[in-house]
Design a protein around this motif. Structure first.
Motif, PDB file in Angstrom:
ATOM      1  N   PHE A 128       9.205   7.197  -8.780  1.00  0.00           N
ATOM      2  CA  PHE A 128       9.236   6.245  -7.665  1.00  0.00           C
ATOM      3  C   PHE A 128       7.929   5.452  -7.586  1.00  0.00           C
ATOM      4  CE2 PHE A 128       7.972   5.639  -3.151  1.00  0.00           C
ATOM      5  CZ  PHE A 128       8.770   4.544  -2.887  1.00  0.00           C
ATOM      6  N   LEU A 129       6.790   6.140  -7.670  1.00  0.00           N
ATOM      7  CA  LEU A 129       5.498   5.446  -7.613  1.00  0.00           C
ATOM      8  C   LEU A 129       5.370   4.434  -8.747  1.00  0.00           C
ATOM      9  CD1 LEU A 129       3.022   8.384  -6.813  1.00  0.00           C
ATOM     10  CD2 LEU A 129       4.038   6.739  -5.211  1.00  0.00           C
TER      11      LEU A 129
ATOM     12  N   ARG B 235      -2.787   6.344 -14.070  1.00  0.00           N
ATOM     13  CA  ARG B 235      -3.587   6.189 -12.847  1.00  0.00           C
ATOM     14  C   ARG B 235      -4.105   4.765 -12.713  1.00  0.00           C
ATOM     15  NH1 ARG B 235      -5.194   4.933  -8.734  1.00  0.00           N
ATOM     16  NH2 ARG B 235      -6.782   5.896  -7.449  1.00  0.00           N
ATOM     17  N   ASP B 236      -4.470   4.138 -13.824  1.00  0.00           N
ATOM     18  CA  ASP B 236      -5.068   2.805 -13.776  1.00  0.00           C
ATOM     19  C   ASP B 236      -4.059   1.681 -13.560  1.00  0.00           C
ATOM     20  OD1 ASP B 236      -7.566   3.886 -14.093  1.00  0.00           O
ATOM     21  OD2 ASP B 236      -7.570   3.649 -16.269  1.00  0.00           O
ATOM     22  N   MET B 237      -2.778   1.987 -13.528  1.00  0.00           N
ATOM     23  CA  MET B 237      -1.793   0.923 -13.338  1.00  0.00           C
ATOM     24  C   MET B 237      -1.783   0.402 -11.904  1.00  0.00           C
ATOM     25  SD  MET B 237       1.930   2.877 -13.406  1.00  0.00           S
ATOM     26  CE  MET B 237       2.815   1.365 -13.629  1.00  0.00           C
ATOM     27  N   PHE B 238      -2.311   1.187 -10.961  1.00  0.00           N
ATOM     28  CA  PHE B 238      -2.361   0.773  -9.561  1.00  0.00           C
ATOM     29  C   PHE B 238      -3.655   0.035  -9.283  1.00  0.00           C
ATOM     30  CE2 PHE B 238       0.430   4.394  -9.825  1.00  0.00           C
ATOM     31  CZ  PHE B 238       1.515   3.992  -9.059  1.00  0.00           C
ATOM     32  N   ASP B 239      -3.600  -0.929  -8.377  1.00  0.00           N
ATOM     33  CA  ASP B 239      -4.798  -1.662  -7.990  1.00  0.00           C
ATOM     34  C   ASP B 239      -5.750  -0.729  -7.257  1.00  0.00           C
ATOM     35  OD1 ASP B 239      -3.839  -4.070  -9.030  1.00  0.00           O
ATOM     36  OD2 ASP B 239      -2.780  -4.546  -7.173  1.00  0.00           O
TER      37      ASP B 239
ATOM     38  N   GLY C  58       4.782 -10.205  -8.727  1.00  0.00           N
ATOM     39  CA  GLY C  58       3.472 -10.789  -8.462  1.00  0.00           C
ATOM     40  C   GLY C  58       2.723 -10.181  -7.292  1.00  0.00           C
ATOM     41  N   LEU C  59       3.093  -8.957  -6.894  1.00  0.00           N
ATOM     42  CA  LEU C  59       2.455  -8.317  -5.746  1.00  0.00           C
ATOM     43  C   LEU C  59       1.407  -7.295  -6.176  1.00  0.00           C
ATOM     44  CD1 LEU C  59       5.629  -7.547  -3.607  1.00  0.00           C
ATOM     45  CD2 LEU C  59       4.131  -9.540  -3.467  1.00  0.00           C
ATOM     46  N   SER C  60       0.378  -7.175  -5.374  1.00  0.00           N
ATOM     47  CA  SER C  60      -0.601  -6.108  -5.546  1.00  0.00           C
ATOM     48  C   SER C  60       0.019  -4.819  -5.013  1.00  0.00           C
ATOM     49  CB  SER C  60      -1.869  -6.448  -4.753  1.00  0.00           C
ATOM     50  OG  SER C  60      -2.717  -5.325  -4.664  1.00  0.00           O
ATOM     51  N   VAL C  61      -0.109  -3.737  -5.782  1.00  0.00           N
ATOM     52  CA  VAL C  61       0.384  -2.430  -5.347  1.00  0.00           C
ATOM     53  C   VAL C  61      -0.754  -1.444  -5.543  1.00  0.00           C
ATOM     54  CG1 VAL C  61       2.088  -0.601  -5.684  1.00  0.00           C
ATOM     55  CG2 VAL C  61       2.746  -3.001  -6.041  1.00  0.00           C
ATOM     56  N   ARG C  62      -1.161  -0.790  -4.451  1.00  0.00           N
ATOM     57  CA  ARG C  62      -2.263   0.159  -4.565  1.00  0.00           C
ATOM     58  C   ARG C  62      -1.933   1.475  -3.887  1.00  0.00           C
ATOM     59  NH1 ARG C  62      -5.609  -0.028   0.125  1.00  0.00           N
ATOM     60  NH2 ARG C  62      -5.060  -1.786   1.450  1.00  0.00           N
ATOM     61  N   LEU C  63      -2.595   2.514  -4.359  1.00  0.00           N
ATOM     62  CA  LEU C  63      -2.475   3.836  -3.756  1.00  0.00           C
ATOM     63  C   LEU C  63      -3.577   3.993  -2.729  1.00  0.00           C
ATOM     64  CD1 LEU C  63      -1.867   6.163  -6.827  1.00  0.00           C
ATOM     65  CD2 LEU C  63      -0.183   5.356  -5.176  1.00  0.00           C
TER      66      LEU C  63
ATOM     67  N   VAL D 254       0.867  -1.176   0.000  1.00  0.00           N
ATOM     68  CA  VAL D 254       0.000   0.000   0.000  1.00  0.00           C
ATOM     69  C   VAL D 254       0.904   1.226   0.000  1.00  0.00           C
ATOM     70  CG1 VAL D 254      -1.756   1.307   1.254  1.00  0.00           C
ATOM     71  CG2 VAL D 254      -1.789  -1.204   1.307  1.00  0.00           C
ATOM     72  N   LEU D 255       0.753   2.074  -1.003  1.00  0.00           N
ATOM     73  CA  LEU D 255       1.470   3.343  -1.052  1.00  0.00           C
ATOM     74  C   LEU D 255       0.524   4.411  -0.511  1.00  0.00           C
ATOM     75  CD1 LEU D 255       3.056   3.030  -4.602  1.00  0.00           C
ATOM     76  CD2 LEU D 255       4.165   2.637  -2.394  1.00  0.00           C
ATOM     77  N   ASP D 256       0.716   4.773   0.751  1.00  0.00           N
ATOM     78  CA  ASP D 256      -0.152   5.761   1.390  1.00  0.00           C
ATOM     79  C   ASP D 256       0.351   7.154   1.036  1.00  0.00           C
ATOM     80  OD1 ASP D 256      -1.697   7.386   2.953  1.00  0.00           O
ATOM     81  OD2 ASP D 256      -1.117   6.474   4.862  1.00  0.00           O
TER      82      ASP D 256
END
Length: 124
Positions: free
Chosen positions: A68-69, A102-106, A80-85, A52-54
């Motif tokens: 970086f993001l 923007r849509d590249m993040f879960d 293979g990891l989920s990465v979300r904002l 989670v990128l807070d």
């Protein structure tokens, strides 16, 4: 005369939770945080858990911060990891949308609790 240091205007900390790793970004995310960003990326990916990128407390982000993001997301996905904002402010979403990324993040899971970014082991 004693040396005075200016208070940091931004930072990145990593909090290890049982079910995910939270990278908390705050303030101004720019070139000056390159070392913190590298450490956060390595630490989060070593855990092999969703990330989670807070970004909820980001006030400014330059091209280095955006890179970086994007790097975090791409490397996480390659592993293979989920990465979300988490709660990205307009300053972050505007840049990501302008770049068409923007849509590249879960998406945030609905009904899920907010990440507790200030508890647990912190890696700087």
């Amino acid at each position: 005369m004693p040396e005075t240091r200016a208070a940091p205007v931004g930072g990145i900390t990593v909090v290890e939770q049982a079910d995910c790793t939270v990278a908390h970004l705050w303030g101004e995310i720019d070139e000056s945080l390159r070392d913190q960003a590298s450490t956060a990326l390595m630490r989060a990916l070593d855990r092999d858990l969703p990330v989670v990128l807070d970004t909820s407390e980001v006030r400014f982000i330059d091209s280095t911060g955006v890179a970086f993001l994007i790097q975090f997301c791409r490397v996480g996905r390659d592993d293979g990891l989920s990465v979300r904002l988490h709660e990205p402010p307009q300053v972050v979403t505007d840049v990501l949308e302008m770049l068409g990324m923007r849509d590249m993040f879960d998406d945030e899971p609905s009904g899920r609790r907010e990440p507790e970014v200030r508890s647990g082991p912190v890696v700087r």
